[in-house]
Design an enzyme around this catalytic site. Structure first.
Site, PDB file in Angstrom:
ATOM      1  N   THR A  11     -33.145  -2.431  25.342  1.00  0.00           N
ATOM      2  CA  THR A  11     -31.958  -1.165  24.841  1.00  0.00           C
ATOM      3  C   THR A  11     -33.338  -0.090  24.783  1.00  0.00           C
ATOM      4  O   THR A  11     -34.210   0.009  24.748  1.00  0.00           O
ATOM      5  CB  THR A  11     -31.795  -1.656  23.103  1.00  0.00           C
ATOM      6  OG1 THR A  11     -30.931  -0.054  22.794  1.00  0.00           O
ATOM      7  CG2 THR A  11     -33.437  -1.707  22.622  1.00  0.00           C
ATOM      8  N   GLU A  43     -22.681  -0.178  31.319  1.00  0.00           N
ATOM      9  CA  GLU A  43     -21.492  -0.669  30.154  1.00  0.00           C
ATOM     10  C   GLU A  43     -20.251  -0.897  30.449  1.00  0.00           C
ATOM     11  O   GLU A  43     -19.245  -0.444  29.889  1.00  0.00           O
ATOM     12  CB  GLU A  43     -22.250  -1.243  28.687  1.00  0.00           C
ATOM     13  CG  GLU A  43     -23.154  -1.067  28.399  1.00  0.00           C
ATOM     14  CD  GLU A  43     -24.305  -0.290  26.930  1.00  0.00           C
ATOM     15  OE1 GLU A  43     -23.423  -0.527  25.518  1.00  0.00           O
ATOM     16  OE2 GLU A  43     -25.331   0.351  27.684  1.00  0.00           O
ATOM     17  N   ASP A  71     -25.796  -5.508  22.007  1.00  0.00           N
ATOM     18  CA  ASP A  71     -24.590  -5.244  21.776  1.00  0.00           C
ATOM     19  C   ASP A  71     -23.836  -4.492  20.340  1.00  0.00           C
ATOM     20  O   ASP A  71     -23.232  -6.124  20.095  1.00  0.00           O
ATOM     21  CB  ASP A  71     -23.187  -4.700  23.292  1.00  0.00           C
ATOM     22  CG  ASP A  71     -22.835  -3.700  22.870  1.00  0.00           C
ATOM     23  OD1 ASP A  71     -23.238  -2.572  23.611  1.00  0.00           O
ATOM     24  OD2 ASP A  71     -21.164  -3.196  23.196  1.00  0.00           O
ATOM     25  N   PHE A 158     -29.870   4.447  11.415  1.00  0.00           N
ATOM     26  CA  PHE A 158     -29.712   5.195  12.569  1.00  0.00           C
ATOM     27  C   PHE A 158     -28.385   4.912  12.439  1.00  0.00           C
ATOM     28  O   PHE A 158     -27.507   4.432  12.283  1.00  0.00           O
ATOM     29  CB  PHE A 158     -29.946   4.441  13.603  1.00  0.00           C
ATOM     30  CG  PHE A 158     -29.972   3.660  13.884  1.00  0.00           C
ATOM     31  CD1 PHE A 158     -29.316   3.063  14.959  1.00  0.00           C
ATOM     32  CD2 PHE A 158     -30.837   2.310  13.915  1.00  0.00           C
ATOM     33  CE1 PHE A 158     -29.635   1.718  15.897  1.00  0.00           C
ATOM     34  CE2 PHE A 158     -31.195   0.919  13.913  1.00  0.00           C
ATOM     35  CZ  PHE A 158     -29.771   0.769  14.933  1.00  0.00           C
ATOM     36  N   TYR A 160     -24.077   5.155  12.737  1.00  0.00           N
ATOM     37  CA  TYR A 160     -23.001   4.974  12.104  1.00  0.00           C
ATOM     38  C   TYR A 160     -23.350   4.799  10.290  1.00  0.00           C
ATOM     39  O   TYR A 160     -22.681   4.418   9.492  1.00  0.00           O
ATOM     40  CB  TYR A 160     -21.926   4.558  12.017  1.00  0.00           C
ATOM     41  CG  TYR A 160     -21.074   4.954  13.397  1.00  0.00           C
ATOM     42  CD1 TYR A 160     -20.688   6.109  13.386  1.00  0.00           C
ATOM     43  CD2 TYR A 160     -21.683   4.493  14.680  1.00  0.00           C
ATOM     44  CE1 TYR A 160     -19.562   6.616  14.406  1.00  0.00           C
ATOM     45  CE2 TYR A 160     -20.798   4.551  15.244  1.00  0.00           C
ATOM     46  CZ  TYR A 160     -19.809   6.008  15.890  1.00  0.00           C
ATOM     47  OH  TYR A 160     -18.753   6.756  16.885  1.00  0.00           O
ATOM     48  N   HIS A 186     -25.438  -6.808  10.142  1.00  0.00           N
ATOM     49  CA  HIS A 186     -24.826  -7.655  11.006  1.00  0.00           C
ATOM     50  C   HIS A 186     -25.624  -8.237  11.911  1.00  0.00           C
ATOM     51  O   HIS A 186     -25.435  -9.205  12.551  1.00  0.00           O
ATOM     52  CB  HIS A 186     -23.925  -6.692  12.272  1.00  0.00           C
ATOM     53  CG  HIS A 186     -24.453  -5.204  12.260  1.00  0.00           C
ATOM     54  ND1 HIS A 186     -24.594  -4.298  11.458  1.00  0.00           N
ATOM     55  CD2 HIS A 186     -24.840  -4.585  13.703  1.00  0.00           C
ATOM     56  CE1 HIS A 186     -25.101  -3.064  12.365  1.00  0.00           C
ATOM     57  NE2 HIS A 186     -24.690  -2.787  13.219  1.00  0.00           N
TER      58      HIS A 186
END
Length: 198
Positions: A11, A43, A71, A158, A160, A186
């Site tokens: 990333t 992507e 992702d 970072f 949202y 998550h």
């Protein structure tokens, strides 16, 4: 399968690199794009899983190392699960999340002028995959349910994070310390499923 001893984090997002490093076992030698400066791939997948695999295969081939790619994005139910896989793109070319957050609020206002009086359900989704060259080793999905805050709050995290309140909490991810966030978000939930490979 033998445990992985070296891993490239696929990333260019510094926030993601920091969080993934904090989650990885200490014995793994970690490389990131801070060492290599490789441009990100296009992507063009239809799902988080597709895009995660596009990235982990691409960066693995470029570096000849096993690659872990993430992702992730925000799904807002009232917006038909948007921004979803386009979460970063809502911030324009430079992935400016202040812009992206403004767009979330614009879209919510279009959808329902009274949205601030309601509970706006949302979730963060994260798909993590590890590939070595063309070979997929694993691809898993983690998520955390929550609500959209009426205004951005907090300077931590970072993306949202300032507008996402995890279920059962009164604070956004932007207001809580990274240490606490890393144990409940998550990415952490996806990591639990990937641990046995590391």
């Amino acid at each position: 399968m033998k445990k992985i001893s070296e891993l490239f984090i696929g990333t260019n997002n510094k926030g993601k690199i920091k969080e993934i490093k904090a989650l990885l076992p200490k014995g793994i030698k970690i490389y990131s794009n801070l060492n290599f400066k490789i441009k990100s791939p296009i992507e063009n997948g239809k799902t988080f899983e597709d895009n995660s695999l596009i990235k982990s295969k691409y960066f693995s081939k470029k570096t000849n190392l096993p690659c872990l790619a993430d992702d992730s994005g925000l799904e807002i139910d009232i917006l038909s699960k948007a921004p979803g896989i386009y979460s970063a793109r809502w911030g324009g070319k430079s992935s400016d999340f202040k812009k992206a957050i403004k767009r979330v609020y614009r879209e919510l206002n279009k959808k329902d002028k009274n949205w601030k009086r309601k509970k706006i359900k949302a979730r963060f989704i994260c798909c993590l995959s590890i590939c070595f060259l063309e070979k997929k080793i694993v691809c898993v999905k983690g998520k955390v349910e929550g609500l959209i805050s009426h205004e951005p709050k907090g300077k931590n995290g970072f993306g949202y994070d300032p507008i996402f309140i995890p279920i059962g909490k009164k604070f956004t991810f932007g207001e809580i310390s990274p240490k606490i966030k890393y144990k409940m978000d998550h990415r952490f939930n996806a990591f639990k499923k990937i641990k046995k490979f590391l």
